[in-house]
Design a protein around this motif. Structure first.
Motif, PDB file in Angstrom:
ATOM      1  N   ASN A   2     107.621  -3.744  -4.435  1.00  0.00           N
ATOM      2  CA  ASN A   2     107.959  -4.941  -3.480  1.00  0.00           C
ATOM      3  C   ASN A   2     106.894  -4.127  -2.282  1.00  0.00           C
ATOM      4  O   ASN A   2     106.698  -3.481  -2.467  1.00  0.00           O
ATOM      5  N   LEU A   3     106.305  -5.164  -1.891  1.00  0.00           N
ATOM      6  CA  LEU A   3     104.934  -5.308  -0.270  1.00  0.00           C
ATOM      7  C   LEU A   3     105.848  -5.488   0.556  1.00  0.00           C
ATOM      8  O   LEU A   3     106.291  -6.257   0.791  1.00  0.00           O
ATOM      9  N   VAL A   4     106.132  -4.525   1.998  1.00  0.00           N
ATOM     10  CA  VAL A   4     105.955  -4.677   2.518  1.00  0.00           C
ATOM     11  C   VAL A   4     104.244  -4.489   3.710  1.00  0.00           C
ATOM     12  O   VAL A   4     104.695  -3.604   3.836  1.00  0.00           O
ATOM     13  N   LEU A   5     103.704  -5.834   4.365  1.00  0.00           N
ATOM     14  CA  LEU A   5     102.974  -5.265   5.105  1.00  0.00           C
ATOM     15  C   LEU A   5     102.859  -5.626   6.530  1.00  0.00           C
ATOM     16  O   LEU A   5     103.097  -6.812   6.635  1.00  0.00           O
ATOM     17  N   SER A   6     102.911  -4.899   7.193  1.00  0.00           N
ATOM     18  CA  SER A   6     102.931  -4.360   8.935  1.00  0.00           C
ATOM     19  C   SER A   6     101.398  -5.057   9.502  1.00  0.00           C
ATOM     20  O   SER A   6     101.035  -4.227   8.463  1.00  0.00           O
ATOM     21  N   HIS A   7     101.709  -5.818  10.573  1.00  0.00           N
ATOM     22  CA  HIS A   7     100.344  -6.055  11.345  1.00  0.00           C
ATOM     23  C   HIS A   7     100.247  -6.385  12.760  1.00  0.00           C
ATOM     24  O   HIS A   7     101.810  -6.552  13.260  1.00  0.00           O
ATOM     25  N   HIS A   8      99.513  -6.363  13.202  1.00  0.00           N
ATOM     26  CA  HIS A   8     100.030  -7.112  15.223  1.00  0.00           C
ATOM     27  C   HIS A   8      99.560  -8.769  14.816  1.00  0.00           C
ATOM     28  O   HIS A   8      98.242  -9.047  14.251  1.00  0.00           O
ATOM     29  N   ARG A   9      99.394  -9.911  15.804  1.00  0.00           N
ATOM     30  CA  ARG A   9      98.999 -11.043  16.141  1.00  0.00           C
ATOM     31  C   ARG A   9      98.539 -10.515  17.236  1.00  0.00           C
ATOM     32  O   ARG A   9      98.968  -9.621  18.337  1.00  0.00           O
ATOM     33  N   PRO A  10      97.840 -11.832  18.376  1.00  0.00           N
ATOM     34  CA  PRO A  10      97.790 -12.177  19.865  1.00  0.00           C
ATOM     35  C   PRO A  10      98.237 -11.779  20.362  1.00  0.00           C
ATOM     36  O   PRO A  10      98.528 -11.535  21.545  1.00  0.00           O
ATOM     37  N   HIS A  11      99.038 -13.114  19.739  1.00  0.00           N
ATOM     38  CA  HIS A  11     100.763 -13.066  21.035  1.00  0.00           C
ATOM     39  C   HIS A  11     102.090 -12.974  20.115  1.00  0.00           C
ATOM     40  O   HIS A  11     102.255 -12.518  18.675  1.00  0.00           O
ATOM     41  N   PRO A  12     103.080 -12.278  20.358  1.00  0.00           N
ATOM     42  CA  PRO A  12     104.244 -12.595  19.705  1.00  0.00           C
ATOM     43  C   PRO A  12     104.724 -13.554  19.166  1.00  0.00           C
ATOM     44  O   PRO A  12     104.751 -14.806  19.616  1.00  0.00           O
ATOM     45  N   ASP A  41      93.087 -15.484   2.891  1.00  0.00           N
ATOM     46  CA  ASP A  41      91.377 -15.224   2.847  1.00  0.00           C
ATOM     47  C   ASP A  41      91.827 -13.774   4.987  1.00  0.00           C
ATOM     48  O   ASP A  41      91.535 -12.996   4.668  1.00  0.00           O
ATOM     49  N   GLU A  42      92.997 -14.414   5.975  1.00  0.00           N
ATOM     50  CA  GLU A  42      93.037 -13.254   6.828  1.00  0.00           C
ATOM     51  C   GLU A  42      93.807 -12.519   6.698  1.00  0.00           C
ATOM     52  O   GLU A  42      93.956 -11.248   6.248  1.00  0.00           O
ATOM     53  N   PHE A  43      95.256 -13.020   5.770  1.00  0.00           N
ATOM     54  CA  PHE A  43      96.091 -12.338   4.773  1.00  0.00           C
ATOM     55  C   PHE A  43      95.666 -11.143   4.591  1.00  0.00           C
ATOM     56  O   PHE A  43      95.888  -9.672   4.503  1.00  0.00           O
ATOM     57  N   ARG A  44      94.431 -10.998   3.207  1.00  0.00           N
ATOM     58  CA  ARG A  44      93.290  -9.912   2.675  1.00  0.00           C
ATOM     59  C   ARG A  44      92.722  -9.380   3.016  1.00  0.00           C
ATOM     60  O   ARG A  44      92.552  -8.020   3.403  1.00  0.00           O
ATOM     61  N   ALA A  45      91.903 -10.169   4.696  1.00  0.00           N
ATOM     62  CA  ALA A  45      90.855  -9.347   5.575  1.00  0.00           C
ATOM     63  C   ALA A  45      92.089  -8.599   6.070  1.00  0.00           C
ATOM     64  O   ALA A  45      91.394  -7.432   6.618  1.00  0.00           O
ATOM     65  N   THR A  46      92.760  -8.049   6.403  1.00  0.00           N
ATOM     66  CA  THR A  46      93.765  -7.341   7.862  1.00  0.00           C
ATOM     67  C   THR A  46      93.818  -6.127   6.733  1.00  0.00           C
ATOM     68  O   THR A  46      93.840  -4.874   7.614  1.00  0.00           O
ATOM     69  N   TYR A  47      93.718  -6.136   5.422  1.00  0.00           N
ATOM     70  CA  TYR A  47      93.267  -5.225   5.295  1.00  0.00           C
ATOM     71  C   TYR A  47      92.294  -4.275   3.908  1.00  0.00           C
ATOM     72  O   TYR A  47      92.617  -3.831   2.657  1.00  0.00           O
ATOM     73  N   GLN A  48      91.362  -5.289   4.161  1.00  0.00           N
ATOM     74  CA  GLN A  48      90.622  -4.693   3.244  1.00  0.00           C
ATOM     75  C   GLN A  48      89.469  -3.515   3.084  1.00  0.00           C
ATOM     76  O   GLN A  48      89.022  -2.610   2.609  1.00  0.00           O
ATOM     77  N   PHE A  64      91.721  -0.582   3.572  1.00  0.00           N
ATOM     78  CA  PHE A  64      93.133   0.067   2.449  1.00  0.00           C
ATOM     79  C   PHE A  64      92.496   1.113   1.706  1.00  0.00           C
ATOM     80  O   PHE A  64      90.874   0.765   0.892  1.00  0.00           O
ATOM     81  N   ASP A  65      92.775   1.800   1.134  1.00  0.00           N
ATOM     82  CA  ASP A  65      92.392   2.466   0.313  1.00  0.00           C
ATOM     83  C   ASP A  65      92.539   1.743  -0.589  1.00  0.00           C
ATOM     84  O   ASP A  65      93.292   1.141  -1.639  1.00  0.00           O
ATOM     85  N   PRO A  66      91.565   1.914  -1.921  1.00  0.00           N
ATOM     86  CA  PRO A  66      91.097   0.342  -2.832  1.00  0.00           C
ATOM     87  C   PRO A  66      92.856   0.220  -3.919  1.00  0.00           C
ATOM     88  O   PRO A  66      92.868  -0.894  -4.436  1.00  0.00           O
ATOM     89  N   ARG A  67      92.873   1.486  -4.342  1.00  0.00           N
ATOM     90  CA  ARG A  67      94.522   1.358  -5.368  1.00  0.00           C
ATOM     91  C   ARG A  67      95.103   0.311  -4.996  1.00  0.00           C
ATOM     92  O   ARG A  67      95.670  -1.147  -5.360  1.00  0.00           O
ATOM     93  N   ILE A  68      96.173   0.169  -3.667  1.00  0.00           N
ATOM     94  CA  ILE A  68      96.285  -0.621  -2.936  1.00  0.00           C
ATOM     95  C   ILE A  68      95.375  -2.002  -1.890  1.00  0.00           C
ATOM     96  O   ILE A  68      96.258  -2.899  -2.677  1.00  0.00           O
ATOM     97  N   LYS A  69      94.857  -1.788  -2.337  1.00  0.00           N
ATOM     98  CA  LYS A  69      93.532  -2.919  -1.613  1.00  0.00           C
ATOM     99  C   LYS A  69      94.033  -4.154  -2.633  1.00  0.00           C
ATOM    100  O   LYS A  69      94.183  -5.335  -3.192  1.00  0.00           O
ATOM    101  N   ARG A  70      93.538  -3.128  -4.217  1.00  0.00           N
ATOM    102  CA  ARG A  70      93.776  -3.902  -5.635  1.00  0.00           C
ATOM    103  C   ARG A  70      94.841  -4.813  -5.673  1.00  0.00           C
ATOM    104  O   ARG A  70      95.517  -5.765  -6.470  1.00  0.00           O
ATOM    105  N   ILE A  71      96.436  -4.222  -5.195  1.00  0.00           N
ATOM    106  CA  ILE A  71      97.537  -4.694  -5.042  1.00  0.00           C
ATOM    107  C   ILE A  71      97.498  -5.946  -4.551  1.00  0.00           C
ATOM    108  O   ILE A  71      98.262  -6.921  -4.716  1.00  0.00           O
ATOM    109  N   VAL A  72      97.095  -6.068  -3.505  1.00  0.00           N
ATOM    110  CA  VAL A  72      96.913  -6.683  -2.113  1.00  0.00           C
ATOM    111  C   VAL A  72      96.300  -7.660  -2.159  1.00  0.00           C
ATOM    112  O   VAL A  72      96.995  -9.008  -2.188  1.00  0.00           O
TER     113      VAL A  72
END
Length: 364
Positions: free
Chosen positions: A142-152, A162-169, A171-179
Motif C-alpha cells: 500500500n502506498l500513500v503519496l503526499s503532495h501539494h497543489r497550488p490551491h486547496p 505524467d504529473e503523478f510520476r514527475a512529483t516523485y522523480q 525520490f530514492d530509485p527503489r521507491i521511484k521504480r514502485i511509483v
C-alpha cells in the motif's frame, strides 16, 4: 511494529479497508445487529417526537431511541444537525493512494530490496512524502503519496500520470521504480471537520462518531482507528443505559466530554506529523534529521519528530484503550471521584500507566 505491540500489549494491524469493512460486518451480524443495505438516509427528524425519525431513499421510515451518525465525511446526520459545518482542507496538501502486488515488486531488481521484510517505510522531502507498508497478508504493497497543489483540493480528482510520476522523480530509485508501476491514480483531498462545540443534538438522541464528527488529515493513519475508539467508548456508555445505571442524555454527554478532547488531540498530532515529514531543506530539516538519527541507528531515544516512533506519542495513540477509558469515566461519573489505591493514594489510572503495564495479567 513488534516493539510497539510488546509495549502496548495490543496488535498493530495495517488493514485493507475493504477487509476491515467485511470483518466489521461479520462481527456485527454475529452479535445480532440488523444490517439494512441499499438504504441511503435522505431525511431525519429529531425534533418532532420522542424518537428520531429516519427516512431512506426508498421511502421507508424508521424510528430510533438513539441515532448514531457514523456516516462519514459527507454525513447527512451532521448536515442536519449543523448545516453550517463543512469539512475543509487545512492546507494545499493532498494525497494519492495506490496498491501494487508484492509479486510485481519482487520481480524488479531494484525495488525488490524494499519488500524483503514486512516493514513500514517513509521517504520525506519538501512538501511531499511517500509511505509504504504491506497489507492483505503481505500480498499487496500500500502506498500513500503526499503532495501539494497550488490551491486547496476539496474533492477527488483524476490526475495525469505524467504529473503523478514527475512529483516523485527525484525520490530514492527503489521507491521511484514502485511509483512507476502505478497504473492510474486519483488525487484525494485531506479534509478536516471541527473541532465542533458538540457532537449531538440538544436532547442527546442524535450523536456523531468518526469522520462525521472529526475527520482528520492522514499523516498518522488514525481516521478509522479513532472512529472505532468512538464506537467502543459510546458502546460502554450505552451499556450503562441498558443496565439502568444512567439515562441516554447522561450517557451521550459523558461520551462527548471524554472523547471530544481526545479526537481533537489526534487531529492535531496527525497534522503535526505531516509537517515534520514535509519540511523544506534548511536548519529545521537538518535539526529534524539529527533528532531522528538515534532511532535510525537503533540507539536509545526519549523523543523523536517521527511520531510513529516517539515513545510518548506511541503510548498515547497506540497504547490507548477506549473501553478502559470508558470504564474509568463511568466509574468517576458514578462516584464523583477517581478510583485510587486506599493504602498508597495512587490513582488506578496512573498505577496502570506506570506500574501495572508490565505485570503478568494473573497478578493484576
Amino acid at each position: 511494529m513488534k516493539r510497539v505491540e510488546e509495549t502496548t500489549g495490543h496488535p498493530w494491524w495495517v488493514v485493507h479497508r475493504a477487509h476491515l469493512h467485511a470483518g466489521l460486518v461479520e462481527v456485527a451480524i454475529k452479535e445480532g445487529a440488523d444490517i439494512i443495505i441499499g438504504s441511503t438516509v435522505t431525511r431525519l427528524d429529531h425534533e418532532s417526537g420522542h424518537q428520531v425519525l429516519v427516512e431512506t431513499s426508498k421511502g421507508k421510515i424508521y424510528h430510533f431511541d438513539l441515532l448514531i451518525g457514523s456516516d462519514g465525511i459527507k454525513s447527512i446526520v451532521r448536515k442536519t444537525l449543523f448545516p453550517d459545518v463543512k469539512p475543509t482542507p487545512p492546507t494545499t496538501n493532498c494525497a494519492y493512494r495506490a496498491l501494487i502486488p508484492y509479486t510485481q515488486v519482487q520481480k524488479d531488481p531494484v525495488a525488490c530490496t524494499l519488500v524483503k521484510r514486512p516493514t513500514m517505510e517513509v521517504w520525506m522531502t519538501e512538501n511531499a512524502y511517500i509511505i509504504s507498508y504491506p497489507i492483505s497478508d503481505g500480498t499487496q504493497l500500500n502506498l500513500v503519496l503526499s503532495h501539494h497543489r497550488p490551491h486547496p483540493v476539496a474533492s477527488v480528482e483524476e490526475v495525469d500520470m505524467d504529473e503523478f510520476r514527475a512529483t516523485y522523480q527525484d525520490f530514492d530509485p527503489r521507491i521511484k521504480r514502485i511509483v512507476d508501476m502505478v497504473p492510474s491514480a486519483k488525487r484525494w483531498p485531506l479534509l478536516v471537520t471541527g473541532p465542533l462545540d458538540t457532537w449531538s443534538n440538544p436532547n442527546k438522541k442524535v450523536v456523531l462518531i468518526g469522520d462525521a464528527a472529526h475527520s482528520m488529515v492522514n499523516h498518522m493513519a488514525q481516521g478509522a482507528a479513532t472512529s472505532m475508539e468512538d464506537g467502543a467508548f459510546l458502546a460502554k456508555c450505552v451499556g450503562e443505559v441498558v443496565k439502568g445505571n444512567m439515562n441516554l442524555r447522561e450517557a451521550v454527554a459523558l461520551y462527548e466530554k471524554e472523547r471530544m478532547p481526545r479526537a481533537y488531540e489526534k487531529q492535531q498530532i496527525s497534522f503535526l506529523n505531516g509537517q515534520f515529514w514535509q519540511l523544506p531543506e534548511g536548519p529545521e530539516q537538518e535539526a529534524r534529521d539529527r533528532a531522528m538519527k538515534p532511532e535510525l541507528e537503533g540507539r536509545p531515544f526519549i523523543r523523536s519528530p517521527n511520531l510513529y516512533g516517539d515513545p510518548s506519542t506511541v503510548l498515547e495513540v497506540y497504547g490507548y484503550d477506549a473501553e478502559r477509558h470508558a470504564e474509568e469515566a463511568i466509574r468517576r461519573w458514578k462516584t464523583g471521584k477517581e478510583e485510587r489505591n486506599e493504602r498508597t493514594g495512587v490513582t488506578k489510572r496512573l498505577e496502570d500507566k506506570h506500574f501495572n503495564w508490565f505485570k503478568p495479567k494473573a497478578n493484576l
